[in-house]
Design a protein around this motif. Structure first.
Motif, PDB file in Angstrom:
ATOM      1  N   ASN A   1       8.414  27.807  59.009  1.00  0.00           N
ATOM      2  CA  ASN A   1       9.207  27.510  57.828  1.00  0.00           C
ATOM      3  C   ASN A   1       8.545  26.453  56.957  1.00  0.00           C
ATOM      4  O   ASN A   1       8.405  26.605  55.738  1.00  0.00           O
ATOM      5  CB  ASN A   1      10.577  27.015  58.310  1.00  0.00           C
ATOM      6  CG  ASN A   1      11.587  27.052  57.216  1.00  0.00           C
ATOM      7  OD1 ASN A   1      11.236  27.299  56.074  1.00  0.00           O
ATOM      8  ND2 ASN A   1      12.831  26.814  57.556  1.00  0.00           N
TER       9      ASN A   1
ATOM     10  N   MET B   1       5.425  27.684  55.455  1.00  0.00           N
ATOM     11  CA  MET B   1       5.783  28.574  54.348  1.00  0.00           C
ATOM     12  C   MET B   1       6.118  27.756  53.115  1.00  0.00           C
ATOM     13  O   MET B   1       5.628  28.038  52.025  1.00  0.00           O
ATOM     14  CB  MET B   1       6.978  29.439  54.760  1.00  0.00           C
ATOM     15  CG  MET B   1       7.368  30.536  53.800  1.00  0.00           C
ATOM     16  SD  MET B   1       8.278  30.009  52.359  1.00  0.00           S
ATOM     17  CE  MET B   1       9.843  29.542  53.057  1.00  0.00           C
ATOM     18  N   SER B   2       6.937  26.717  53.293  1.00  0.00           N
ATOM     19  CA  SER B   2       7.327  25.977  52.097  1.00  0.00           C
ATOM     20  C   SER B   2       6.147  25.228  51.503  1.00  0.00           C
ATOM     21  O   SER B   2       6.063  25.071  50.292  1.00  0.00           O
ATOM     22  CB  SER B   2       8.493  25.037  52.378  1.00  0.00           C
ATOM     23  OG  SER B   2       8.413  24.472  53.625  1.00  0.00           O
ATOM     24  N   GLN B   3       5.237  24.799  52.367  1.00  0.00           N
ATOM     25  CA  GLN B   3       4.079  24.115  51.810  1.00  0.00           C
ATOM     26  C   GLN B   3       3.128  25.097  51.142  1.00  0.00           C
ATOM     27  O   GLN B   3       2.781  24.947  49.975  1.00  0.00           O
ATOM     28  CB  GLN B   3       3.348  23.347  52.929  1.00  0.00           C
ATOM     29  CG  GLN B   3       2.049  22.716  52.524  1.00  0.00           C
ATOM     30  CD  GLN B   3       2.277  21.466  51.706  1.00  0.00           C
ATOM     31  OE1 GLN B   3       3.401  21.000  51.576  1.00  0.00           O
ATOM     32  NE2 GLN B   3       1.230  20.934  51.128  1.00  0.00           N
TER      33      GLN B   3
ATOM     34  N   SER C   1       3.307  28.642  50.718  1.00  0.00           N
ATOM     35  CA  SER C   1       3.685  29.694  49.789  1.00  0.00           C
ATOM     36  C   SER C   1       4.564  29.165  48.663  1.00  0.00           C
ATOM     37  O   SER C   1       4.312  29.421  47.510  1.00  0.00           O
ATOM     38  CB  SER C   1       4.327  30.830  50.589  1.00  0.00           C
ATOM     39  OG  SER C   1       5.579  31.093  50.124  1.00  0.00           O
ATOM     40  N   ALA C   2       5.589  28.367  48.991  1.00  0.00           N
ATOM     41  CA  ALA C   2       6.485  27.931  47.926  1.00  0.00           C
ATOM     42  C   ALA C   2       5.822  26.894  47.043  1.00  0.00           C
ATOM     43  O   ALA C   2       5.857  26.978  45.819  1.00  0.00           O
ATOM     44  CB  ALA C   2       7.765  27.380  48.522  1.00  0.00           C
ATOM     45  N   SER C   3       5.213  25.913  47.678  1.00  0.00           N
ATOM     46  CA  SER C   3       4.728  24.801  46.863  1.00  0.00           C
ATOM     47  C   SER C   3       3.354  25.090  46.280  1.00  0.00           C
ATOM     48  O   SER C   3       3.150  24.994  45.077  1.00  0.00           O
ATOM     49  CB  SER C   3       4.694  23.554  47.737  1.00  0.00           C
ATOM     50  OG  SER C   3       4.445  22.457  46.953  1.00  0.00           O
TER      51      SER C   3
ATOM     52  N   LEU D   1       3.067  29.523  44.934  1.00  0.00           N
ATOM     53  CA  LEU D   1       3.909  29.915  43.810  1.00  0.00           C
ATOM     54  C   LEU D   1       3.925  28.849  42.733  1.00  0.00           C
ATOM     55  O   LEU D   1       3.656  29.126  41.573  1.00  0.00           O
ATOM     56  CB  LEU D   1       5.326  30.192  44.304  1.00  0.00           C
ATOM     57  CG  LEU D   1       5.499  31.534  45.001  1.00  0.00           C
ATOM     58  CD1 LEU D   1       6.866  31.645  45.597  1.00  0.00           C
ATOM     59  CD2 LEU D   1       5.278  32.647  44.007  1.00  0.00           C
ATOM     60  N   ASP D   2       4.234  27.621  43.132  1.00  0.00           N
ATOM     61  CA  ASP D   2       4.410  26.602  42.109  1.00  0.00           C
ATOM     62  C   ASP D   2       3.105  26.165  41.486  1.00  0.00           C
ATOM     63  O   ASP D   2       2.940  26.195  40.275  1.00  0.00           O
ATOM     64  CB  ASP D   2       5.121  25.390  42.724  1.00  0.00           C
ATOM     65  CG  ASP D   2       6.528  25.285  42.214  1.00  0.00           C
ATOM     66  OD1 ASP D   2       7.193  26.332  42.200  1.00  0.00           O
ATOM     67  OD2 ASP D   2       6.936  24.190  41.823  1.00  0.00           O
TER      68      ASP D   2
END
Lengths: 606, 459
Positions: free
Chosen positions: A541, A544-546, A548-550, A553-554
């Motif tokens: 998790n 993923m947030s590091q 893919s999300a951060s 994507l960002d």
């Protein structure tokens, strides 16, 4: 109109007095903890009167006090449900809290923030009272979340310790997962019955209740530490021992079971959910009992035992006997809180030593604690005519004579037997044999706060089951007659557990040390559950947030595609189109060359 | 309405004519008085709106936002005092003037009766905000942040102008109160889809919608404290307010146009919350948490049921106060440790116990502890999204869990643990700071006693 509801409200509202006085600062700090303890004892005594009246008359009441708001067709008001469950549970909880408060006076006396500790405990008690007396789902949710947050604060009481903070966060995480179920149930009831009031929901008796009941079961799984969401309960032992005694044995963790008991009118018609509940409870009670077998931390053993008993309560709901489950909640509160207090007494006397391998022989040094611990353990295992017997024996009997899932019943029976095993283990290692603690520890259990508080619960652990079970009137009648071997099953497996554990523990003295077997590792590492579940999913998790999300994507897609590529594009084109390249030296040089050349040419012309 | 607008304008001469040691006190007191006057607007005796003139009106939707705006100015002034203490007098006065100007524009935006004047004022708020960010920000990245802020918002909102002119020529009026009764269904055509997009994108960028949110963390992080506060508390809500107002005239296009944006918001809500879990920068964490909360508001507005509108309004107010308070707390840490990195501030509870209590309360409201109004907002949104589609509960539930996690992660990292040696010599918390937090917290607590007044026009 009698004084029933007014007395009950008085008993609840008297609890808020110390909070008020702490805001107004009318009380001296040094006496504040005593003040809180006294107030709780007053509340307990006051609450006894309406409870007696209730037992006498059996009159259920709903009080609606304050109209909060009406949203379209939904009316929300402050309302209390004074029915069998809340009327019996309130005095029990107050009684247990009273003893624990007195115990904390002794246990926490050197803590500089003892006042704040008592405020936290009291706030917790108030939220718990809100939870049990709530008559609508929103109010129940207030109490539900309130106890969760107070448990976060109290587990993380020693906030300098990383472990305590992690355990607190873990508790909140697991509880929040349960809350999803609660919120879903709220949404479903709003959508389908247009009300959050319990009596209206039950009156409408909606069909196809699988979804909300699954939600409630998830909520109960989170709050009552059932299998899947159970690891927070043993971790919560990082908190001070009074916290473990109050929150994590007798009150907060039974909130999930209490919720299911509350919603029993919907549950008794839904066989799917019932068998799901039964299996969940059976897995929990066996799994946590197995985990308890090989732990060495005395608090951890008792915590796993709590988890196992909670599983037993869920099993009872699964076999459609909410009243028995409730009876077990009440009886369990007495002896489990006392067991924690006894372990607190031992831990404190041995200079914060929690490992049972470093205890031993305490029956000489601490006779009173020893007595209480043994009585508590016997009550826990269901020794006849102690408190635990009245609920546990009945539960096992009913389970044996019912026509439900035989697998689940077998699991429960094994867990019952294991209860005796780990209880023996505590008694054997901590109390009997030779002392293994440091010889210079000063052991003193002769503090009136300690003695009185444990004594009160000790009396409760002996007699409370008798009193409460005398005043219970089950709606679904348990089996009255049964063959003698069935009647004796619970007792037999318990005695079997006792003998086996004692024999094994005695033999271990003479065995040679071997490498731990796989079964031992499974039990000691809690079934590998925390190792797997606390590493892989969080890692996945968080990465993923590091990643893919951060990052992906960002930072890459959103930032590069929109703003950066546009500005890049503008920059490139403007450079490409403009004729002026900014090469000043070259411009000036060409200027200079032309100038000199023309000058020279003009001069040469002459 | 002029009795609020004119005093706010008069704040500017007050600033310039005040004596040196009185500028903060005068302006704070005066703006607090203005906010007390505006409280009377919360009493909406009839179900329609209070019309004050042809230009200005207020209804149950705009009144809470208006009160929030006026309430926040004194708080911003209180929060900025330390930050500006080393500036020369004239710049302090300029700063206060900018805040007062922003306040004036905001009040007029929330009360405008006409969409074009709403649009002009909506754009006008950018100017003082931009100046505040780029002039008084702390790092050089502030210029970049200002650029992002301006460009995203402008690019989003220019099509709105075109759309508004087109609607004006189509229907003949852009008056909010008339639109309610003059509501015609838009014919189903490609151009109307673009009309819908043009109308909504301006507000979606402002909210911000996931994917168009990059300006927000940058602007929040680089802005000075007052800038962060006003951005989080009010400027984002302009987007929500605009969406609530304009969806009225965009039916039935919203019914099918909403789907991609609903998906994006639901997805973005999880994504931004997950980003929060990995943040080391305190202000950036709070900014991303704002994006995640605002995604809930977008979902609620697009679902278009009375419950979801109530949830959206309540959540906007609740989030306005909570996020502003979190920024203040972050700033009080920043003024002591001179860093936004969370790990450098650990163990502060030992040294500043009262501030730790404020941190706790702020984190708890941020994770929507019942019975705070944050919960009411979130609960209503979850209820309405559940009735819209049962599956959304999985995403909503995941978001609720992650929100709780990052709020408490923030609390634990900054307050708990062993304290480090470099914070041995920090200043104790000032009364000003405690008052600031109390002024944020009191409305939150009081509103949970009577949430009716912030539930908007569908209540």
């Amino acid at each position: 109109m009698n004084m029933f509801s007014s007395l009950m409200l008085a008993s609840l509202s008297v609890l808020t007095l110390p909070i008020m006085s702490s805001i107004l600062n009318t009380h001296k700090n040094s006496t504040y903890p005593h003040h809180v303890k006294n107030i709780i004892s007053y509340a307990f005594i006051t609450s006894l009167v309406p409870t007696m009246m209730f037992i006498h008359s059996g009159q259920e009441t709903i009080i609606s006090n304050w109209h909060w708001m009406t949203i379209q067709t939904l009316k929300l008001s402050l309302s209390f449900k004074l029915d069998y469950f809340s009327m019996i549970f309130v005095p029990v909880a107050l009684f247990v809290t009273w003893s624990i408060m007195e115990f904390s006076l002794w246990y926490m006396h050197s803590d500089p923030y003892i006042t704040r500790f008592f405020k936290y405990l009291l706030t917790f008690l108030i939220t718990m009272m809100i939870l049990v007396t709530a008559n609508n789902l929103f109010q129940l949710f207030i109490g539900w979340e309130g106890v969760g947050i107070m448990s976060f604060l109290l587990i993380g009481w020693w906030y300098g310790r990383t472990d305590a903070n992690t355990a607190a966060l873990q508790a909140i995480l697991y509880n929040r997962i349960g809350d999803i179920g609660f919120i879903m149930a709220m949404a479903w009831f709003l959508f389908n019955t247009n009300t959050w009031d319990l009596q209206q929901i039950f009156m409408l008796d909606p069909n196809l209740t699988n979804l909300p009941l699954l939600g409630l079961l998830l909520a109960a799984t989170g709050k009552s530490a059932q299998f899947g969401l159970h690891p927070w309960l043993p971790s919560a032992m990082e908190g001070p021992t009074p916290v473990s005694a109050l929150l994590h044995s007798s009150t907060m963790v039974v909130a999930g079971v209490f919720l299911l008991i509350r919603f029993h009118p919907l549950m008794e018609n839904n066989k799917t959910i019932q068998s799901l509940t039964l299996c969940l409870g059976a897995i929990t009670t066996l799994f946590t009992a197995i985990c308890a077998l090989t732990q060495n931390d005395i608090k951890k053993i008792i915590a796993f035992s709590t988890s196992s008993q909670l599983g037993l309560m869920i099993v009872t709901i699964g076999i459609n006997q909410p009243y028995l489950a409730f009876l077990h909640i009440c009886t369990h509160a007495f002896f489990k809180a006392m067991l924690f207090m006894c372990s607190g007494s031992i831990i404190h006397s041995l200079n914060d030593e929690q490992d049972i391998r470093k205890m031993g022989g305490l029956f000489n040094a601490m006779p009173f604690t020893t007595t209480s611990l043994i009585i508590g353990s016997l009550a826990l295992t269901g020794m006849p005519f102690l408190t635990g017997f009245y609920s546990k024996d009945l539960i096992i009997e009913t389970a044996n004579t019912s026509y439900t899932n035989a697998w689940a019943l077998l699991m429960t029976l094994i867990a019952t037997s294991l209860t005796a095993v780990y209880s023996t283990r505590i008694i054997f290692f901590a109390l009997l044999g030779q002392p293994r603690f440091l010889p210079l520890t000063t052991i003193n259990e002769n503090n009136p706060f300690l003695i009185n508080s444990i004594k009160r619960l000790l009396i409760g652990s002996i007699f409370a089951g008798f009193f409460i079970s005398n005043n219970i009137y089950p709606t679904t009648i348990p089996e009255m007659t049964m063959p003698i071997y069935m009647k004796l099953t619970a007792l037999t497996v318990t005695i079997l557990g006792f003998t086996l554990a004692l024999e094994l523990s005695l033999i271990t003295h003479n065995l040679k040390l071997e490498h731990p077997t796989n079964m031992f590792k499974f039990s000691n590492l809690l079934g590998y559950y925390p190792t797997i579940m606390h590493r892989l999913p969080p890692l996945a998790n968080l990465s993923m947030s590091q990643k893919s999300a951060s990052l992906l994507l960002d930072s890459i897609w959103l930032e590069n595609i929109l703003p950066k590529s546009i500005s890049q594009f503008q920059m490139k084109t403007s450079i490409l189109i403009s004729t002026q390249k900014g090469q000043i030296k070259l411009y000036f040089l060409s200027f200079l060359i032309t100038l000199t050349l023309s000058m020279l040419l003009f001069n040469l012309h002459e | 309405m002029l009795k609020i607008i004119i005093p706010t304008i008069m704040l500017m001469p007050l600033t310039w004519l005040s004596k040196k040691n009185m500028i903060w006190i005068n302006t704070t007191t005066y703006s607090l008085l203005i906010s007390l006057i505006s409280l009377s607007l919360l009493n909406q005796p009839n179900n329609n709106s209070l019309n004050f003139s042809l230009m200005f009106f207020s209804d149950p939707l705009s009144a809470p936002l208006l009160v929030l705006t006026t309430w926040l100015l004194p708080l911003m002034l209180m929060a900025s005092q330390h930050h500006l203490s080393k500036e020369p007098l004239i710049r302090k006065k300029l700063y206060i003037t900018m805040l007062a100007m922003l306040q004036t524009f905001l009040i007029m935006t929330f009360t405008a009766t006409e969409l074009i004047s709403f649009y002009i004022l909506f754009e006008a708020t950018l100017v003082p905000t931009l100046i505040i960010i780029t002039r008084w920000g702390n790092q050089t990245e502030r210029l970049n942040a200002g650029l992002y802020f301006l460009f995203y918002t402008l690019v989003g909102s220019l099509p709105l102008l075109v759309a508004l002119i087109s609607i004006q020529s189509l229907t003949g009026s852009l008056h909010f109160l008339l639109i309610q009764y003059w509501n015609q269904a838009l014919p189903d055509s490609w151009s109307n889809i673009f009309l819908w997009l043009a109308c909504m994108m301006a507000f979606m960028v402002k909210m911000p919608l996931y994917g168009l949110h990059l300006w927000l963390p940058k602007a929040h992080v680089e802005a000075p404290i007052a800038g962060s506060m006003v951005l989080a508390a009010i400027l984002l809500k302009l987007g929500g307010y605009g969406m609530l107002r304009i969806t009225m005239m965009l039916n039935p296009q919203t019914n099918f146009m909403a789907y991609p944006f609903l998906m994006l918001s639901l997805w973005g809500m999880i994504m931004t919350s997950s980003i929060c879990l990995r943040q080391t920068d305190l202000k950036s964490l709070i900014a991303y948490s704002s994006v995640s909360h605002m995604a809930l508001v977008i979902v609620a507005v697009l679902i278009q049921t009375p419950w979801s509108y109530m949830g959206a309004t309540a959540l906007m107010i609740a989030h306005g106060l909570t996020s502003s308070m979190l920024f203040c707390l972050a700033n009080s840490n920043y003024e002591r440790t001179h860093s936004r990195t969370m790990i450098l501030a650990r163990g502060l509870q030992t040294l500043l116990p009262l501030m730790a209590a404020w941190w706790l309360l702020a984190s708890l409201t941020n994770l929507a502890l019942p019975p705070s109004i944050n919960l009411i907002g979130e609960l209503f949104v979850v209820m309405s999204s559940f009735s819209w589609s049962n599956i959304t509960i999985i995403l909503m539930g995941a978001n609720i869990t992650i929100t709780a996690l990052y709020s408490l992660y923030m609390l634990i990292t900054t307050q708990r643990g062993k304290y480090t040696h470099h914070i041995n010599s920090i200043k104790p918390s000032f009364t000003r700071e405690n008052a600031l937090m109390a002024l944020h917290m009191t409305p939150l607590l009081l509103l949970s006693l009577n949430p009716k007044i912030i539930l908007g026009f569908t209540y």
